[in-house]
Design an enzyme around this catalytic site. Structure first.
Site, short mmCIF file in Angstrom:
data_model
loop_
_atom_site.label_atom_id
_atom_site.label_comp_id
_atom_site.label_asym_id
_atom_site.label_seq_id
_atom_site.Cartn_x
_atom_site.Cartn_y
_atom_site.Cartn_z
N CYS A 247 -1.89 -4.54 7.92
CA CYS A 247 -1.56 -3.20 8.42
C CYS A 247 -0.98 -3.28 9.84
O CYS A 247 -0.14 -2.46 10.22
CB CYS A 247 -2.78 -2.30 8.44
SG CYS A 247 -3.73 -2.35 6.91
N CYS B 62 0.82 -1.22 0.00
CA CYS B 62 0.00 0.00 0.00
C CYS B 62 0.85 1.27 0.00
O CYS B 62 0.33 2.36 -0.22
CB CYS B 62 -0.94 0.01 1.21
SG CYS B 62 -0.04 0.01 2.76
FE1 FES Z 1 -1.46 0.40 4.26
FE2 FES Z 1 -3.21 -0.26 6.06
S1 FES Z 1 -3.55 -0.03 3.99
S2 FES Z 1 -1.09 0.02 6.34
#
Ligand code: FES
Length: 125
Positions: A103, A34
């Protein structure tokens, strides 16, 4: 996807946000998927974590787990803090949606990096 109330509450009022000047250990990790980044600062006195702060450029789950993880390691020894797992942090938050579990790994990894940094600084003393 739904966050539980506890996660929303911690995300809305996160503890330990910020920087520790003259930290004894700093750890930065990123999530390749992400692109989110987390930085953890530790103040360590005689092997005990007296303060912990974080800066997280990331999602609600990353911020909630950073807040909870830093709260959980304050007052602990470095060895105890090393044993903190993302599973324990998630459990203390009452769970995370399955697609948000990754995460929570950021906090565990950032703490490990900060402790590694602390140890290498100690070795140089
Ligand atoms: Fe990147 Fe949660 S989506 S740490």
């Amino acid at each position: 996807m739904m966050y539980n109330e506890k996660v929303i509450e911690v995300f809305s009022n996160p503890k330990n946000v910020g920087v520790i000047e003259n930290a004894d250990g700093v750890g930065t990790v990123g999530n390749a998927t992400c692109g989110d980044i987390m930085k953890i600062y530790l103040k360590i006195d005689n092997g005990v974590i007296t303060d912990a702060k974080f800066q997280t450029f990331g999602c609600a789950a990353a911020i909630a787990t950073s807040s909870t993880a830093t709260e959980m390691i304050k007052g602990k020894t470095v060895e105890e803090a090393e044993k903190l797992t993302n599973a324990a942090v998630v459990e203390s938050l009452g769970g995370l949606p399955a697609q948000k579990m990754h995460c929570s790994v950021l906090a565990e990894e950032a703490i490990a990096e900060a402790i590694k940094d602390y140890r290498s600084r100690q070795a140089k003393k």
